[in-house]
Structures are given as C-alpha cells and as structure tokens.
Design an enzyme around this catalytic site. Structure first.
Site, mmCIF file in Angstrom:
data_model
loop_
_atom_site.group_PDB
_atom_site.id
_atom_site.type_symbol
_atom_site.label_atom_id
_atom_site.label_comp_id
_atom_site.label_asym_id
_atom_site.label_seq_id
_atom_site.Cartn_x
_atom_site.Cartn_y
_atom_site.Cartn_z
ATOM 1 N N HIS A 1 -28.851 29.973 -28.828
ATOM 2 C CA HIS A 1 -28.696 29.006 -29.919
ATOM 3 C C HIS A 1 -28.071 29.679 -31.134
ATOM 4 O O HIS A 1 -28.047 29.107 -32.220
ATOM 5 C CB HIS A 1 -30.054 28.420 -30.339
ATOM 6 C CG HIS A 1 -30.867 27.893 -29.230
ATOM 7 N ND1 HIS A 1 -31.861 28.638 -28.621
ATOM 8 C CD2 HIS A 1 -30.840 26.710 -28.576
ATOM 9 C CE1 HIS A 1 -32.407 27.920 -27.655
ATOM 10 N NE2 HIS A 1 -31.810 26.747 -27.608
ATOM 11 N N GLY B 1 -48.757 25.895 -35.723
ATOM 12 C CA GLY B 1 -47.652 26.771 -36.103
ATOM 13 C C GLY B 1 -48.050 28.204 -36.360
ATOM 14 O O GLY B 1 -47.202 29.087 -36.366
#
Length: 579
Positions: A217, A484
C-alpha cells in the site's frame, strides 16, 4: 493509472459483482465478499481469507476447490468490516469450524478479531492465523509485527490443503502457523499506484530509483537504490531472504523451497521471467531444491510497478500441501476431480431489513442523530483532500477517502433507517455497520465502535438525557482504546478523543446543557488535535518513519476535531429551533 470506472466510491462493489458474474461456476456473492459456489463436504474446516480490494487475485480470486472457502473483500486498500467477515464466515461454515487468515495490518486485525469473537459467541469455533512474511517491515526479534504480502498465498495454500484432507480445526491451525513461520518475502517498488478517480498516485519513487522493502500500500521500505539490472535484483532478493533462515534450518544446503516471484501490477510476466532465470540459478547454487515455483501475479497493488520474492521452506507435509491440486478463478494446479455445484435452493436469500419498535421520543432523537451524521459526511467531503494530504506525510494517504466512504455510507444508512421509523439506537447501529463496511481499515473499525457504543447508551425508547450521551461517549472511548490499543501521546485519534470525553463529562457534571457541553468538548478536541503536530507516532503505519510526521497533525485526531465541531453546530441549531 486506473482508467475504467464509474463512481470511484462504488468501484469495489462493482468489481466484485463483475468478478462473480464471470466466475459463477466457482464463487457466489454473499454480504461482505464471496464464497464457493461448489459443494464442500460437511464437517470440513472453512478457510476464510480477506483484506482490502485492489490486490487481485487476492483475495476473491483464490476462492475455490483446494484453496479458500470464502473471502471477505473490503473496499480499495481497506480492510473488510467485522460484519463482512462474520457474514462470509457464516456462509462458508460447513460445521468443522472456521480459520480466519489475512495479512498483518492494523485494520484487518481489528475487524477480523471482532468477527472471531462474534463467531465463537454464535457457536462457530473460529481461530486465526495472521501472516507475517515481509522481512523488511520489522526485525526478526519483532517478527510478530511484520506485514503480510505475497507470502499470504503459501499460508492459505497449506491451510486449505490440510482442510481438504479432512484435518480438524486445531490441526489446520497448526499447519497454517508452521507455513507462516517457514515463509519469508521481500519486495521492491519502482512507482506507486493510482486508485480509481485519484489524480495522483498514493506514493511516488524518484525517477530511476527503486524502493526496497516498500509495502503493497506504499508503506515505507528500508532503503532506496538505483534501479538495478534484472540479475542484480535477483541477487538482492535471494541474498536478503537467505540471510534469515527459519528456526531449525541451519543452512540452505539440501533444503526444499516453494518459490513465488510475484508481480505487483505493472511489471510484466516477461520481465519476471528474466529475473526468475537468475533467481533459480542462485537458489540452486546455494544448494536448494526448488519445488513447483510460481512466477506471475498473486498479490498485486493496482498499477504499482514492483515485484517480490517469497521462499516457502518445506518439510514433507508442507510439500504435499504445496503440490496439492487447486481450482479457483485465478489459480489452478493439477486436477481437483469432479465438483458439484450448489443447488440454488440451498443458497439462502438475504434477509429483509427489520427495524425494532421505537417510541416517538426516540424517533425524534433519531432525526437529530441523522442530521448529525449528515453533517459529518458533509464536513468530511469538504476536507477529504486535506485529510489525505496530512495522512500521506508519513502514512499511505488514504485517510481522507476512507473517512469519506464511511461517512457517506453511514449517512445513507441513517436516512434509510429514519424513513423506516428507527429509534436512535437502531439508527446508530445501522450507521455504525455501514461506516465500518464501506470504510474498512482502522478508521472504519474505530468509528463503527464509536457509533455503536453511543447508540447502545441512547436506546430506542425515550428522549436521552445529556448524561446518557456522556455515558455513550465514554463507552466509545473505552471501545476505541481497547480495540486500537492506542494511548494518549501515541499520535492517534485518541489524543483528541480523551480530552473531548473528559471535557464533556466535566461540563455535563457541572450542569451544562448538552449543546454547550458538546461545544466546549469539541473545542478541547480541536486544540488537542492541533497539538499532535509536536508528537512522534508510536503506533500504526506512520511509526516506521515517525520523524517525517513531526510538525504535521495526526489525520485521525484532526478529522475527529472536524467531526465533533460539525455535530456541535447541529446540536446548537436543534436547540435554537426548539426555542
């Protein structure tokens, strides 16, 4: 660049629809991705893989006999949501349990972990093996932090073949973990990729230069060199991978390896064969026996110019699985024998949306919530380019487009729910699912958690008090920090989120009206977001090149500040309208 598309935001869904139409003899569409359209014996372990779209053949292209049973397919370069993973896994399940496997990216880990928990709670035994083959992404001492790139394929292939042989879930997990431990990859890039509708690539590499170790990416690599010759690239690949042997292998001499030379999108097969000519000679000169090499495209990145080499260190069992037959839309090996198509009557129709009962007070609250979500979508649209620019400083630049996809989907879902008479809780829950499904990635997971938590606190009955909103915000913060794992100071959304929560709680506790308390909290969040410019990231994709982000605010914290300010305006307007 990507030339052929309609609405860029619909590209992934339209791509999946076309892929299924072209391969209906092997795959069928389900919510969240695809599963086999052929019959799988009852009691078989189902391998469910997945990740963002834009990497074909990964992930849908390798669903079929001898390989995956299903693939959860997220938006472009964005992880599928937990709901999508759960949907695909439920459809693929044949009673033997489910193995989830995917590359080690933060968003994927968040969503697949949530899905695993939900599947186990629903009585479907589910396990996970995360692929960590990219040697450039973390040192050997921290190999659990490594990314999954083209080595995904070796893990998927071994696990699927074990499932086809009738291995139980624990044994399929063992095989997948062993395959991952014995897989090493390294990649290079010559230029970036351009997503549909974008006017510039996600990242660039200077003309005449090659990035070494860059992720699929555009995640940072470890070096940059002049573009080598084909033979020089082969030497770099082989030397890098032979410098790190899997545990228990002391020397390459006499070992067997599966080999993948993978093109990332625009390096053509002819070029790959020129490079492989030298790779094969170098491996053989090192004393290795090459088993069933694969040269071509297995994990791509749109039009990214690059390539990677994967070595899969085999033992007798892994070699059997590596050689095992497979028949999928994008990958075939040997003969899988006769297969049976599922009868259409066996394919369950999608359930109609059911809206729980809500009272008038909750429906009125839902209307305010819908206006707030519409305002979120509007402010994200207005700032999408700036969010992408901020994120690109040390990340991959997709925060803006990911937030835009999520916010627009949430707003559309809220409008539909409102029209069907939903209360506040139901509207927020449907919006949360839509945001997570469409946005994918880490931000999709976290905003899905946030909206869902606030919805739980508001309920579908009565007009919620300011204290209920505060309870929902606190639950949202707890959920985001739990999933997270970020803390204040890590340069993430949490740096703005925690001051927002604390200010809101203090103001409401002191008797302030909700609109006034929310505005004070939004101002605190905006100030905290601005202060992240002075922090160095300690989590996420920006961490490897932390120094690049110094002086730039965190994109997640900045977008949070924009969003809570837009909601403050809605709340102020609502109060004004009631006077």
């Amino acid at each position: 660049m990507t030339r052929l598309f309609n609405d860029p935001t619909e590209f992934a869904d339209e791509m999946i629809d076309g892929f299924v139409a072209a391969n209906s003899n092997q795959v069928r569409r389900v919510a969240g991705g695809v599963v086999r359209s052929t019959r799988t014996p009852n009691g078989t372990v189902a391998l469910v893989i997945g990740g963002g779209s834009g990497h074909y053949p990964a992930f849908g292209g390798i669903v079929g006999q001898g390989l995956a049973h299903g693939a959860a397919m997220g938006n472009l370069f964005a992880s599928p949501s937990a709901q999508q993973v759960e949907s695909v896994a439920t459809a693929a399940n044949r009673g033997g349990g489910v193995l989830l496997s995917y590359g080690n990216y933060a968003g994927d880990v968040l969503h697949f972990t949530q899905a695993e928990q939900k599947l186990n709670a629903a009585g479907i035994p589910t396990r996970t093996v995360v692929v960590t083959d990219d040697i450039s992404s973390a040192p050997i001492a921290e190999k659990h932090k490594r990314r999954g790139i083209a080595g995904d394929f070796t893990v998927f292939k071994a696990a699927a073949a074990a499932a086809e042989e009738g291995y139980p879930l624990d044994e399929v997990v063992r095989v997948a973990e062993l395959a991952n431990e014995r897989t090493r990859s390294v990649g290079v890039a010559f230029s970036g990729c351009t997503l549909p509708g974008a006017d510039a690539p996600l990242f660039t590499v200077p003309q005449g230069r090659m990035a070494v170790g860059m992720g699929i990416h555009g995640e940072p690599g470890i070096d940059e060199t002049d573009v080598p010759t084909a033979d020089e690239l082969a030497r770099l690949f082989v030397d890098s991978l032979l410098a790190e042997l899997p545990d228990g292998i002391l020397s390459p001499e006499g070992q067997r390896v599966g080999v993948i030379l993978n093109g990332l999108g625009s390096v053509k097969y002819e070029e790959l064969f020129v490079v492989y000519r030298s790779i094969a000679a170098l491996l053989q000169n090192a004393g290795l026996e090459i088993v069933d090499p694969e040269v071509g495209e297995l994990v791509t990145s749109f039009d990214m110019a690059g390539a990677s080499l994967t070595l899969f260190w085999l033992d007798d069992e892994l070699e059997r699985f590596w050689r095992a037959p497979a028949d999928t839309p994008a990958y075939r090996k040997g003969s899988v024998g006769s297969v049976q198509q599922l009868d259409p009557s066996e394919v369950e129709a999608a359930e109609a949306l059911v809206i729980p009962e809500a009272d008038d007070a909750s429906k009125e609250t839902a209307a305010v919530v819908a206006r707030a979500i519409e305002a979120i979508a509007r402010v994200v649209d207005e700032n999408v380019d700036e969010l992408g620019r901020i994120d690109a400083v040390a990340g991959d630049g997709d925060h803006g487009i990911g937030m835009q996809r999520g916010a627009r989907a949430a707003s559309a879902a809220a409008s539909e729910a409102l029209a069907l008479g939903a209360g506040a809780h139901t509207l927020l829950e449907l919006s949360a699912n839509a945001w997570a499904n469409k946005a994918g990635g880490t931000s999709g997971a976290l905003w899905g958690v946030a909206l869902s938590a606030v919805g739980d606190a508001l309920g579908d009955e009565g007009r919620p008090a300011a204290e209920s909103v505060c309870v929902g915000v606190t639950a949202a913060v707890d959920g985001i920090m739990s999933f997270g794992k970020a803390e204040v100071g890590d340069k993430t959304m949490v740096d703005a989120l925690v001051p927002f929560r604390d200010t809101l709680a203090r103001e409401i506790g002191g008797g302030a009206a909700l609109a006034d308390a929310w505005k004070s909290a939004a101002d605190a969040a905006t100030a905290a977001a601005a202060a992240t410019a002075d922090l160095l990231p300690r989590m996420g994709r920006a961490r490897p090149h932390a120094e690049k982000s110094l002086g730039t605010v965190d994109a997640g914290a900045y977008s949070f500040g924009l969003i809570v300010q837009s909601i403050a305006a809605v709340l102020a307007g609502t109060i004004e309208g009631e006077k």
